[in-house]
Design a protein around this motif. Structure first.
Motif, PDB file in Angstrom:
ATOM      1  N   VAL A  75     -16.161  70.412  23.857  1.00 38.61           N
ATOM      2  CA  VAL A  75     -17.138  71.482  24.061  1.00 38.61           C
ATOM      3  C   VAL A  75     -16.791  72.649  23.134  1.00 38.61           C
ATOM      4  CG1 VAL A  75     -18.060  73.165  25.697  1.00 38.61           C
ATOM      5  CG2 VAL A  75     -17.592  70.823  26.442  1.00 38.61           C
ATOM      6  N   SER A  76     -17.786  73.103  22.382  1.00 39.78           N
ATOM      7  CA  SER A  76     -17.558  74.224  21.461  1.00 39.78           C
ATOM      8  C   SER A  76     -17.981  75.557  22.058  1.00 39.78           C
ATOM      9  CB  SER A  76     -18.318  73.989  20.150  1.00 39.78           C
ATOM     10  OG  SER A  76     -19.723  73.948  20.386  1.00 39.78           O
ATOM     11  N   ALA A  77     -19.052  75.567  22.849  1.00 48.34           N
ATOM     12  CA  ALA A  77     -19.539  76.823  23.405  1.00 48.34           C
ATOM     13  C   ALA A  77     -20.542  76.542  24.504  1.00 48.34           C
ATOM     14  CB  ALA A  77     -20.181  77.692  22.324  1.00 48.34           C
ATOM     15  N   THR A  78     -20.790  77.556  25.305  1.00 44.73           N
ATOM     16  CA  THR A  78     -21.846  77.502  26.319  1.00 44.73           C
ATOM     17  C   THR A  78     -22.692  78.756  26.173  1.00 44.73           C
ATOM     18  OG1 THR A  78     -20.441  78.594  27.945  1.00 44.73           O
ATOM     19  CG2 THR A  78     -20.453  76.180  27.952  1.00 44.73           C
ATOM     20  N   THR A  79     -23.938  78.643  26.550  1.00 41.72           N
ATOM     21  CA  THR A  79     -24.829  79.797  26.469  1.00 41.72           C
ATOM     22  C   THR A  79     -25.803  79.746  27.620  1.00 41.72           C
ATOM     23  OG1 THR A  79     -26.321  81.062  25.052  1.00 41.72           O
ATOM     24  CG2 THR A  79     -26.557  78.670  25.024  1.00 41.72           C
ATOM     25  N   ASN A  80     -26.402  80.899  27.890  1.00 43.74           N
ATOM     26  CA  ASN A  80     -27.323  81.026  29.006  1.00 43.74           C
ATOM     27  C   ASN A  80     -28.572  81.737  28.519  1.00 43.74           C
ATOM     28  OD1 ASN A  80     -28.620  81.382  31.413  1.00 43.74           O
ATOM     29  ND2 ASN A  80     -27.148  82.801  32.282  1.00 43.74           N
ATOM     30  N   ALA A  81     -29.729  81.117  28.738  1.00 43.21           N
ATOM     31  CA  ALA A  81     -30.975  81.740  28.294  1.00 43.21           C
ATOM     32  C   ALA A  81     -31.271  83.030  29.028  1.00 43.21           C
ATOM     33  CB  ALA A  81     -32.142  80.756  28.486  1.00 43.21           C
ATOM     34  N   SER A  82     -30.646  83.246  30.186  1.00 39.57           N
ATOM     35  CA  SER A  82     -30.902  84.475  30.930  1.00 39.57           C
ATOM     36  C   SER A  82     -30.350  85.694  30.205  1.00 39.57           C
ATOM     37  CB  SER A  82     -30.292  84.397  32.330  1.00 39.57           C
ATOM     38  OG  SER A  82     -28.891  84.374  32.277  1.00 39.57           O
ATOM     39  N   ASP A  83     -29.371  85.495  29.294  1.00 35.09           N
ATOM     40  CA  ASP A  83     -28.861  86.619  28.520  1.00 35.09           C
ATOM     41  C   ASP A  83     -29.977  87.241  27.682  1.00 35.09           C
ATOM     42  OD1 ASP A  83     -26.364  86.178  29.580  1.00 35.09           O
ATOM     43  OD2 ASP A  83     -25.668  84.982  27.869  1.00 35.09           O
ATOM     44  N   VAL A  84     -30.782  86.384  27.061  1.00 36.22           N
ATOM     45  CA  VAL A  84     -31.919  86.868  26.278  1.00 36.22           C
ATOM     46  C   VAL A  84     -32.930  87.543  27.188  1.00 36.22           C
ATOM     47  CG1 VAL A  84     -33.778  86.189  24.715  1.00 36.22           C
ATOM     48  CG2 VAL A  84     -31.561  85.045  24.581  1.00 36.22           C
ATOM     49  N   LEU A  85     -33.180  86.923  28.349  1.00 35.13           N
ATOM     50  CA  LEU A  85     -34.130  87.497  29.293  1.00 35.13           C
ATOM     51  C   LEU A  85     -33.657  88.861  29.793  1.00 35.13           C
ATOM     52  CD1 LEU A  85     -36.643  87.267  31.077  1.00 35.13           C
ATOM     53  CD2 LEU A  85     -35.262  86.030  32.741  1.00 35.13           C
ATOM     54  N   LYS A  86     -32.363  88.976  30.095  1.00 34.16           N
ATOM     55  CA  LYS A  86     -31.842  90.246  30.583  1.00 34.16           C
ATOM     56  C   LYS A  86     -31.965  91.341  29.522  1.00 34.16           C
ATOM     57  CE  LYS A  86     -28.584  88.205  33.867  1.00 34.16           C
ATOM     58  NZ  LYS A  86     -27.148  87.925  34.159  1.00 34.16           N
ATOM     59  N   THR A  87     -31.732  90.986  28.253  1.00 32.33           N
ATOM     60  CA  THR A  87     -31.901  91.968  27.177  1.00 32.33           C
ATOM     61  C   THR A  87     -33.350  92.419  27.086  1.00 32.33           C
ATOM     62  OG1 THR A  87     -30.089  90.952  25.933  1.00 32.33           O
ATOM     63  CG2 THR A  87     -31.605  92.374  24.710  1.00 32.33           C
ATOM     64  N   LEU A  88     -34.271  91.450  27.187  1.00 34.76           N
ATOM     65  CA  LEU A  88     -35.697  91.788  27.145  1.00 34.76           C
ATOM     66  C   LEU A  88     -36.078  92.679  28.318  1.00 34.76           C
ATOM     67  CD1 LEU A  88     -38.540  91.408  25.958  1.00 34.76           C
ATOM     68  CD2 LEU A  88     -38.732  89.308  27.294  1.00 34.76           C
ATOM     69  N   LEU A  89     -35.559  92.343  29.500  1.00 39.62           N
ATOM     70  CA  LEU A  89     -35.883  93.136  30.677  1.00 39.62           C
ATOM     71  C   LEU A  89     -35.321  94.547  30.570  1.00 39.62           C
ATOM     72  CD1 LEU A  89     -35.370  90.541  33.549  1.00 39.62           C
ATOM     73  CD2 LEU A  89     -37.517  91.438  32.679  1.00 39.62           C
ATOM     74  N   ARG A  90     -34.132  94.676  29.981  1.00 36.36           N
ATOM     75  CA  ARG A  90     -33.567  96.014  29.793  1.00 36.36           C
ATOM     76  C   ARG A  90     -34.438  96.852  28.860  1.00 36.36           C
ATOM     77  NH1 ARG A  90     -28.368  93.431  29.905  1.00 36.36           N
ATOM     78  NH2 ARG A  90     -28.437  93.213  27.624  1.00 36.36           N
ATOM     79  N   MET A  91     -34.953  96.229  27.803  1.00 37.97           N
ATOM     80  CA  MET A  91     -35.826  96.950  26.889  1.00 37.97           C
ATOM     81  C   MET A  91     -37.118  97.369  27.585  1.00 37.97           C
ATOM     82  SD  MET A  91     -35.313  94.587  23.486  1.00 37.97           S
ATOM     83  CE  MET A  91     -36.583  95.461  22.588  1.00 37.97           C
ATOM     84  N   ILE A  92     -37.712  96.441  28.341  1.00 45.19           N
ATOM     85  CA  ILE A  92     -38.945  96.759  29.049  1.00 45.19           C
ATOM     86  C   ILE A  92     -38.694  97.824  30.103  1.00 45.19           C
ATOM     87  CG2 ILE A  92     -40.773  95.818  30.510  1.00 45.19           C
ATOM     88  CD1 ILE A  92     -40.406  93.147  29.110  1.00 45.19           C
ATOM     89  N   ASP A  93     -37.549  97.705  30.792  1.00 46.25           N
ATOM     90  CA  ASP A  93     -37.229  98.677  31.824  1.00 46.25           C
ATOM     91  C   ASP A  93     -36.996 100.060  31.214  1.00 46.25           C
ATOM     92  OD1 ASP A  93     -36.941  98.870  34.658  1.00 46.25           O
ATOM     93  OD2 ASP A  93     -34.815  99.308  34.359  1.00 46.25           O
ATOM     94  N   GLY A  94     -36.379 100.103  30.027  1.00 45.01           N
ATOM     95  CA  GLY A  94     -36.213 101.379  29.344  1.00 45.01           C
ATOM     96  C   GLY A  94     -37.554 102.010  28.989  1.00 45.01           C
ATOM     97  N   ALA A  95     -38.492 101.169  28.521  1.00 42.95           N
ATOM     98  CA  ALA A  95     -39.829 101.678  28.216  1.00 42.95           C
ATOM     99  C   ALA A  95     -40.520 102.178  29.477  1.00 42.95           C
ATOM    100  CB  ALA A  95     -40.659 100.587  27.550  1.00 42.95           C
ATOM    101  N   ARG A  96     -40.292 101.480  30.597  1.00 43.97           N
ATOM    102  CA  ARG A  96     -40.896 101.905  31.863  1.00 43.97           C
ATOM    103  C   ARG A  96     -40.339 103.264  32.297  1.00 43.97           C
ATOM    104  NH1 ARG A  96     -39.259 101.807  36.960  1.00 43.97           N
ATOM    105  NH2 ARG A  96     -37.352 100.715  36.386  1.00 43.97           N
ATOM    106  N   ILE A  97     -39.010 103.433  32.194  1.00 46.29           N
ATOM    107  CA  ILE A  97     -38.397 104.703  32.576  1.00 46.29           C
ATOM    108  C   ILE A  97     -38.890 105.829  31.670  1.00 46.29           C
ATOM    109  CG2 ILE A  97     -36.206 105.941  32.719  1.00 46.29           C
ATOM    110  CD1 ILE A  97     -34.899 103.310  33.525  1.00 46.29           C
ATOM    111  N   PHE A  98     -39.030 105.516  30.370  1.00 48.54           N
ATOM    112  CA  PHE A  98     -39.543 106.525  29.434  1.00 48.54           C
ATOM    113  C   PHE A  98     -40.960 106.937  29.800  1.00 48.54           C
ATOM    114  CE2 PHE A  98     -41.883 107.506  25.498  1.00 48.54           C
ATOM    115  CZ  PHE A  98     -41.166 108.611  25.065  1.00 48.54           C
ATOM    116  N   SER A  99     -41.799 105.951  30.155  1.00 53.37           N
ATOM    117  CA  SER A  99     -43.177 106.275  30.529  1.00 53.37           C
ATOM    118  C   SER A  99     -43.222 107.104  31.808  1.00 53.37           C
ATOM    119  CB  SER A  99     -43.987 104.982  30.713  1.00 53.37           C
ATOM    120  OG  SER A  99     -43.504 104.227  31.811  1.00 53.37           O
ATOM    121  N   ILE A 100     -42.302 106.820  32.760  1.00 50.48           N
ATOM    122  CA  ILE A 100     -42.250 107.628  33.976  1.00 50.48           C
ATOM    123  C   ILE A 100     -41.869 109.068  33.640  1.00 50.48           C
ATOM    124  CG2 ILE A 100     -40.994 107.968  36.145  1.00 50.48           C
ATOM    125  CD1 ILE A 100     -40.821 104.961  36.424  1.00 50.48           C
ATOM    126  N   GLY A 101     -40.885 109.230  32.738  1.00 57.17           N
ATOM    127  CA  GLY A 101     -40.476 110.572  32.338  1.00 57.17           C
ATOM    128  C   GLY A 101     -41.614 111.353  31.697  1.00 57.17           C
TER     129      GLY A 101
END
Length: 210
Positions: free
Chosen positions: A153-179
């Protein structure tokens, strides 16, 4: 009679303060639109996360000819078979599938540029097992710690890492819009207060008589 007097008074007040009235209406509408967009974004993020978390997979990559540390050599058929057997007996694994080196190159060619695709040959990309865990949030950390030490085995990866990054970006945009919505809403409240104050001062003589 009284209704006509009130309507004419309102019309006169709006005509005298037309610019301020338009600004008041627009700023209030923009503030409410931002608040509504933030609420919708929050609900959509929650639904998106709950819908796709159950579909996320973990990937266990084998060693290819061009792999670096921790690989010492290309994964042998015996190591691949042993890893497959380990996955079958693992209670955390709901299902898994094998992706060969040829299939990896085929998938890469479908998304890469023609120039990059020409430079990629079978053996450049490692084969892998696509694993669906029973609970990816709960089991992934222990799954990685167990399988990263397995031979071949050389490595393992999780697709949720990409999803979490996307969600953080969207959540940041949401917080900015609330502000922005809060700032515009405060400005609207101040504008409403100023409008009422101006209108009251323009009618102070009538108010005193009444």
């Amino acid at each position: 009679m009284r209704a006509n007097f009130v309507v004419s008074g309102v019309a006169t007040g709006i005509r005298r303060n037309l610019t301020m009235t338009i600004a008041l209406v627009l700023s209030t509408a923009i503030a409410l639109a931002f608040v509504g967009a933030a609420v919708l974004a929050r609900s959509e993020i929650s639904r998106f996360k709950s819908d796709y978390e159950g579909r996320l997979n973990a990937s266990v990559y084998l060693c290819a000819s061009t792999s670096r540390a921790p690989c010492q050599h290309k994964t042998t058929p015996a190591e691949t078979a042993a890893l497959q057997q380990k996955l079958k007996s693992d209670p955390r694994v709901a299902s898994f599938s094998y992706v060969s080196e040829a299939e990896q190159v085929h998938r890469y060619d479908a998304t890469a540029t023609p120039e990059a695709a020409k430079l990629t040959q079978v053996g450049d990309l490692p084969a892998s097992f696509t694993v669906h865990l029973n609970d990816i949030n709960k089991d992934f950390v222990s799954f990685v710690s167990d399988y990263k030490q397995v031979a071949g085995v050389s490595a393992t990866t999780n697709a949720s890492d990409v999803l979490k990054t996307l969600l953080r970006m969207i959540d940041g945009a949401r917080i900015f819009s609330i502000g922005i919505a809060v700032v515009v809403l405060i400005a609207s409240i101040l504008l409403i207060a100023n409008t009422i104050q101006v209108a009251a001062s323009q009618r102070k003589n009538e108010t005193s008589i009444m």
